[in-house]
Design an enzyme around this catalytic site. Sequence first.
Site, PDB file in Angstrom:
ATOM      1  N   ALA A  79      -7.228   3.441  58.086  1.00  0.00           N
ATOM      2  CA  ALA A  79      -7.219   1.974  58.212  1.00  0.00           C
ATOM      3  C   ALA A  79      -8.644   1.465  58.059  1.00  0.00           C
ATOM      4  O   ALA A  79      -9.592   2.251  58.028  1.00  0.00           O
ATOM      5  CB  ALA A  79      -6.672   1.567  59.574  1.00  0.00           C
ATOM      6  N   LYS A  80      -8.795   0.198  57.941  1.00  0.00           N
ATOM      7  CA  LYS A  80     -10.132  -0.412  57.971  1.00  0.00           C
ATOM      8  C   LYS A  80      -9.954  -1.876  58.337  1.00  0.00           C
ATOM      9  O   LYS A  80      -8.915  -2.474  58.057  1.00  0.00           O
ATOM     10  CB  LYS A  80     -10.789  -0.311  56.586  1.00  0.00           C
ATOM     11  CG  LYS A  80     -12.286  -0.374  56.641  1.00  0.00           C
ATOM     12  CD  LYS A  80     -12.868   0.965  57.041  1.00  0.00           C
ATOM     13  CE  LYS A  80     -14.360   0.962  57.113  1.00  0.00           C
ATOM     14  NZ  LYS A  80     -14.873   2.321  57.361  1.00  0.00           N
ATOM     15  N   GLY A  81     -11.006  -2.451  58.928  1.00  0.00           N
ATOM     16  CA  GLY A  81     -10.937  -3.873  59.269  1.00  0.00           C
ATOM     17  C   GLY A  81     -12.254  -4.544  58.977  1.00  0.00           C
ATOM     18  O   GLY A  81     -13.267  -3.879  58.747  1.00  0.00           O
TER      19      GLY A  81
END
Length: 406
Positions: free
Chosen positions: A95-97
Amino acid sequence: MMQRFDKAVDLLGISEEMYYILKVPRKQVTVGLPVTMDSGEIRTFEGYRVIHSTILGPSKGGIRFDPDVNLDEVRALAAWMTWKCAVVDIPYGGAKGGVACNPREMSPGEIERLMRAYTTALLDVFGPDQDIPAPDMGTGPREMAWLMDEYSKSKGMTIPAVVTGKPLVLGGSLGRTEATGRGVMVSALAGMEKLRINPYRATAAVQGFGNVGSHAALLLRERGTAIHAISDISGAYYNDKGIDVADAIAYRDANKGSLEGYAKAELISGDDLFSLPVDVLVPAAKEDVITRKNVSSIQARMIVEGANGPTSAKADDIINEKGIMVVPDILANAGGVTVSYFEWVQNRIGYKWTLERINRRTDRIMKDAFDKVYETSLKYKVSLRIAAYIVAIDKVASTYKYRGGF
Ligand code: NAD
């Protein structure tokens, strides 16, 4: 990333349907975050979280605070995390944000309110069994503490395992700070062994003297390798007798984080660092620094990618033709996510491991991953980079086959 992904998928003979299962992110969330600034004005920031895959386990990936963050970038970085976790065989998806903001122009209070607003907006996405964020560009332990606190308040109990990269007193792990540099060192030694380079006779040049570069240089030095050059944004510093890395770190720390003016080495250009006749070159600063323009001047026998994406796809082909070994980013810099995983494990069992145990286990995981990638590169007659993607994609695809879909 996609060029390398496509090549590995071809070699593995993955079906078209599996290709899309692996390529398309599971979830993409965009949030609007109204935050009261110190002036009393309310500014609305845009934030993102992309869950690329949850096939191997809860998704894992950092949060970036940067003015240029956008959904496309976050999508690419999220996929990168899936392959990185898979290659070192830890039970996480990717994931990444990110939030489009400029933390350098914001007060600590404004950053805190933004971080808490982002956490609240993503309460149903984050969770120790769902999606576990961590720091990335523009965020650090302080922001992770605010995230942990905001999330915990909403659940009415303290839940440290929702985020990693926390301050030590809040359940952070020993060894996390130096973990990525440590993984670079383990990868470099494993590569030297294959190339029959004696680390005690070897020389290295390291681009970037921040978290990753300085720890990698220090740990390589401790294993006998002479560091002939280091660099940061202020320039590159060369000494053919070898740089005293601990001394350079002390100088940097007393000099506002910069090597500028470091007098125990000769000042050379950043480009010259890449063409030095060293055994090992460690790019540990930023992406796209080895390109078609400078690749022909590289004399090193081995490149260990501490940074994410330092080598362009075009440069990769030339490097392979020259027979230089490249330990790719998704393998070489995975020491950081490995110790993040240990932080999560410790939080979940409610027990703190010693530094000695963490280092031993990190070294084991990194060495096993290197060996697996190396064997795969021999089997498929491909570079270590493509082999790393093959290992990762094969693992995620075969896990999906057992789990099944709808
Ligand atoms: P950092 O900000 O601590 O250090 C970056 C260093 O690079 C600084 O010394 C800076 O002066 C230098 N630099 C920047 N531009 C340069 C240039 N043009 N020439 C020479 N030096 C330059 O960052 P970091 O945490 O060490 O991360 C470095 C790279 O490693 C990034 O690509 C990051 O994504 C990647 N990475 C970091 C971690 C981690 O745990 N910190 C984990 C995986 C990957």
